[in-house]
Structures are given as C-alpha cells and as structure tokens.
Design a protein around this motif. Structure first.
Motif, short mmCIF file in Angstrom:
data_model
loop_
_atom_site.label_atom_id
_atom_site.label_comp_id
_atom_site.label_asym_id
_atom_site.label_seq_id
_atom_site.Cartn_x
_atom_site.Cartn_y
_atom_site.Cartn_z
N ALA B 239 32.95 54.86 18.30
CA ALA B 239 32.86 54.10 19.57
C ALA B 239 33.83 52.93 19.59
O ALA B 239 35.04 53.11 19.50
CB ALA B 239 31.43 53.67 19.81
N THR B 242 37.02 52.53 17.35
CA THR B 242 38.00 53.63 17.33
C THR B 242 39.40 53.13 17.00
O THR B 242 40.10 53.71 16.16
CB THR B 242 38.00 54.36 18.69
N ASP B 343 34.20 51.37 23.76
CA ASP B 343 35.52 51.98 23.73
C ASP B 343 35.88 52.42 25.15
O ASP B 343 35.57 53.53 25.55
CB ASP B 343 35.57 53.14 22.74
N CYS B 364 35.49 59.75 21.18
CA CYS B 364 35.57 58.34 21.57
C CYS B 364 35.74 58.22 23.09
O CYS B 364 35.69 59.21 23.81
CB CYS B 364 36.72 57.65 20.85
#
Lengths: 98, 420
Positions: B239, B242, B343, B364
């Motif tokens: 998340a 990343t 993210d 992600c």
C-alpha cells in the motif's frame, strides 16, 4: 504545518495550494516524444524523506514556491521562489534529486 | 491445535475464565527459501496468502510484515464496503469483492461482522442527482444493486440528517446500494491470517524487507531484518509504502504518490445511523460502529506524506462537513483520530499485475478504497501469482496502462492523485 513564504513570512498551510512533485521536467511543448510526456504526466519519485515540491501561496501573494519538505516528518527545510529557477536556468536535474 | 471458534468453544472457555485460548496463528522463524514471498502483512497480503493456499494449492508461502500483523491500513480505515462504481472494470472487480464479502465469515470460520447496512450517497444539486442516476444505471446494467432515493425516503432512513431546504447544501436525493455496508477491519486481517496459517503459510512479523536478491533483472528473494530469504516469486502488497519498496528494487518512479488520510471516531452513542452516509458537496462519510462510536473521515490532507498523522485543516474541514449534514452532533466529543498512508494512483484505480521485473508481482494503487477490495484483491493477486497471468477481473489493472492511454479514471479527475 507552517510554510515560510519568502515574501509573506510564516503562514498556515491552509493558505497554500499543493501543486505536487517539483522534480518533473515538462517536455518542450512542441515535443512529440510520447514517452517523455507520459513520464511527465504519470511518473512520480514519491520519496520517503526530503521531497522537492511546488506550492502556490494562493491565499496570499499568489507566487509559486519550490519547497523541500520531509514526507516522514512534514519538516520544511527550504522555500524559494520557483521563478528563481528560470532566472538562473537551474531546472532540477536528476543528480540533485536526492 | 489452533483456535477454532464455535458457540460451544466460546461457552466452554467462558466457564474456564478464558485462560485456555490458543494463539490463532504460529510465530515461525523464516525458512531459507519459499515458493512465494508476500511482502506486507496487511489485509491484501494476508488475503493473497490465503487464496494462494486455498485456491491454488501453493502453501510454501511466507508473509513478511515489518511491524505487527494488521498494523497498517487494514486497522486504520473507516470499514466501509461497497461496489458502487461507474466504469465496468471497477464495477466488475468490486462486485466480485462484494460477493466474497457476503460469504467471508462462513468461509473463514471467523466473524468479520460484515453488516450489509447500505451505503447512501447524497446528491445536493439536480445535476449531481442525474449523475447518480447514470452511475446507478451503469451498476444495474452489470447486475449490481442500486436505487435512487427521494429526500422523504432519505429522511425516513436517516432521521438525524438535515434535509431542510435551508440546509447549507440541501439534499435533493441520493443513490443507495443496499448490499453495501461495513465490516470489522481487524477481524478481516485476523481471519485471513488464521486461515492462511492453518494451510501452512508462515506469517513472519517484525521482519522488514531491506532489499532484493537478484540474478540479473530477475528477483530471487529478499534481504530482511531477519536474514536473507529466497523465493521463486516475490509479491509486493505494501500500500502506502509501495514507493519505498520499489526503490529498493531500483525502480525510481511509479504512477503513485503516498498521501496521508485521517479518520476519526466519536464517543459511543446510542443507535444514531444504521447505514453509511456520504456527503456529495465535500468529501465526508460516516457510519456507526457496533460499539456506538461514529466512525468518519473525509479527504486526504493533499500533499505527499509517509507520516501516519495529518494536519489540522482537514480535521476542521471534516468536522464542518459533519455538522452541515448532522447539526445535532455539534456537542458530541471526538474520541480519537489517526492517519494512514494511502498509495494514490494517477487514475484512482489499483494495479494488480505480474512484474514489472521478472519474478516480481505488484499489488498497489488502492488510493483510499483498499479495505473493501481486500477479498478480491487477494483473490486476483493469488491468481496472477499462481498462473503468471491476470484473471479477467484484474486484467485492466496493469502498471503500463498509464503510458498506453488505458487509464481507468472513475471520477474523471486526470493524473492528479490528490483529487481521486
């Protein structure tokens, strides 16, 4: 979070508009290099630590500012006018991104 | 024997003073190598491990978590689950997730307290109501439930809402998804963890990935705070972190910015709202937890941040929006606030893909909608890891879609992550 505008002094973050990542290099408007345009529009450094970014003092003097801010602590280490970049011809280069 | 829950075991343990409960998952030391390493012991990583073991028979798997299990966004979100998207790629994916949610407590033998209490999007202008009608029709076209509501129906459903014509932003209608709702977020992490552990997956907490082992371009394992671990496949589900993890692999730029999102909970109240309500004129959403606290949030702070705490302007804005909708809450005290790192992708949609390096798999770009995606994210990511190709559900969610002009921008905001 306070940003010290070089013109107006320390002001609350609510007076500023975030313009995002200041590391990106806009291709020449006439450029047909799609890869360079794609990279400019979509790719970000997104560092954990010092981040070179653009803010506008939209609730104050309206100048655009180049701010170096730590994304882990929100601590601001430098604020300068973006227009100074152009006066000195000093656009950000890859080697001084760190 | 690991903890198994039933009415009988609850009663038996209660009578014995709750002293004999067994841990729900083991605390193994890392082995030298695995078939699959999953970086990130949050909801998505744990769900991926669970579905790898259950659906694909791949059990020689390690989940590496730098902190404790579920210490990131799976324990920091506002628990809403919905599938009310406009674009087909998103609708199909999130509806798959919704169907997995509907069977999840039974599937995991773990009560995730999934409560289909509905999610109501309020419209404050006729144009916005028309837009909701369009989205509702798009949802129904793909078999997802959606219904338009009039102000009178909304008032019956949420009596505390100010729908008077002199409200700051009068309510002209709403879009309701009845099957949407909330779930107990910690239980989702724990349930998937126990299910994965029971099938042989090693969940290794306090194990931070510090770099990647490589053979040329190919990723062959990771270096960690608990030693080197090799693997045929390394999957990343981290998340908000990343960018940091990809930089360890030498990938400097991503179509991702990390932003901080704050959330809030009030003191416990008697039953106040029994659905999820979202504001259409700003960004605000609220539900009531089973303990009675009102759980709510709004926009991200709007600048890059890896700090799990935000600043006061957003606190002020969220409270203002809450009071615009629910003036009666003016004297309710806020109990806690916290932040999570999101993210934010360039089109507001996620990335679930093999690559970008050989031996690497990437999950992600969840923006702040990752919690509701947990089951489908794990399910699709497991499929992609096991088969080295995406399932139809996640085939549109590639990493290279940005450079190929195939963005999935549900809100039509463009490449400006702070607006998604």
């Amino acid at each position: 979070m306070l940003i010290t505008c070089p013109y107006c002094g320390p002001r609350d973050v609510i007076e500023f508009t975030y313009q995002g990542d200041g590391n990106r290099e806009r291709p020449d408007p006439a450029s047909q290099n799609f890869e360079a345009w794609n990279a400019y529009v979509y790719d970000r450094l997104n560092p954990a630590g010092d981040h070179n970014e653009i803010w506008q003092h939209s609730g104050g003097c309206r100048t655009h500012l180049r701010v170096v801010r730590n994304t882990l602590t929100h601590e601001i280490s430098s604020v300068a006018f973006v227009r100074g970049d152009h006066a000195s011809g000093a656009r950000r280069k890859a080697e001084d991104r760190s | 024997m690991m903890a198994e829950y039933s009415a009988f075991s609850l009663l038996a343990n209660a009578l014995k003073g709750n002293k004999d409960w067994k841990p729900a998952w083991r605390k193994p030391d890392p082995k030298a190598s695995y078939d699959v390493i999953i970086i990130g012991g949050g909801g998505h990583g744990l769900a991926t491990a669970y579905y790898l073991a259950k659906e694909h028979g791949i059990t020689n798997v390690a989940v590496l978590e730098k902190g404790w299990l579920g210490s990131g966004n799976v324990g920091r979100n506002t628990t809403a689950v919905r599938s009310n998207y406009l674009l087909p790629a998103n609708t199909r994916f999130y509806e798959h997730s919704m169907k997995l949610w509907e069977g999840l407590s039974h599937e995991l033998n773990y009560n995730v307290m999934f409560s289909q209490r509905g999610c109501l999007n309020l419209a404050h202008t006729p144009a916005q109501f028309d837009d909701y009608a369009r989205r509702g029709n798009a949802m129904r076209h793909l078999g997802v439930d959606a219904e338009l509501m009039t102000p009178a129906e909304i008032k019956r459903l949420v009596p505390a809402l100010d729908i008077s014509s002199d409200a700051r932003f009068p309510v002209v209608g709403g879009l309701m998804q009845r099957r949407a709702g909330t779930a107990r977020h910690d239980a989702v992490a724990w349930g998937y963890a126990r299910g994965a552990d029971r099938r042989g997956v090693d969940i290794i907490e306090n194990c931070e990935v510090t770099g990647f082992l490589r053979d040329g371009d190919r990723i062959t394992g990771v270096t960690t705070s608990r030693g080197d671990i090799r693997a045929k496949k390394v999957a990343i589900a981290v998340a908000g972190s990343t960018g940091r993890v990809m930089q360890l692999a030498g990938i400097e730029t991503m179509p991702i910015e990390s932003h901080v999102l704050q959330a809030f909970v009030t003191e416990s109240l008697k039953p106040f709202i029994d659905t999820v309500v979202t504001f259409g004129m700003g960004h605000f959403y609220m539900s009531q937890s089973d303990k009675g606290g009102l759980v709510y949030g709004g926009d991200i702070d709007g600048y890059n941040s890896y700090a799990q705490r935000g600043n006061l302007p957003i606190v002020d804005e969220v409270m203002s929006e809450m009071l615009a909708l629910f003036p009666g809450l003016a004297r309710v005290r806020m109990l806690r606030s916290w932040g999570g790192v999101c993210d934010m992708s360039m089109d507001g949609s996620p990335i679930i893909t093999a690559g970008p390096l050989p031996g690497m798999y990437l999950n992600c770009g969840w923006c702040y909608g990752g919690f509701k995606a947990t089951p489908a994210s794990g399910w699709c990511f497991a499929w992609t890891i096991a088969k080295d190709e995406p399932h139809d559900f996640n085939a549109p969610f590639t990493l290279d879609r940005f450079h190929r002009g195939l963005v999935i921008d549900d809100k039509g905001q463009g490449a400006n992550p702070r607006l998604h």
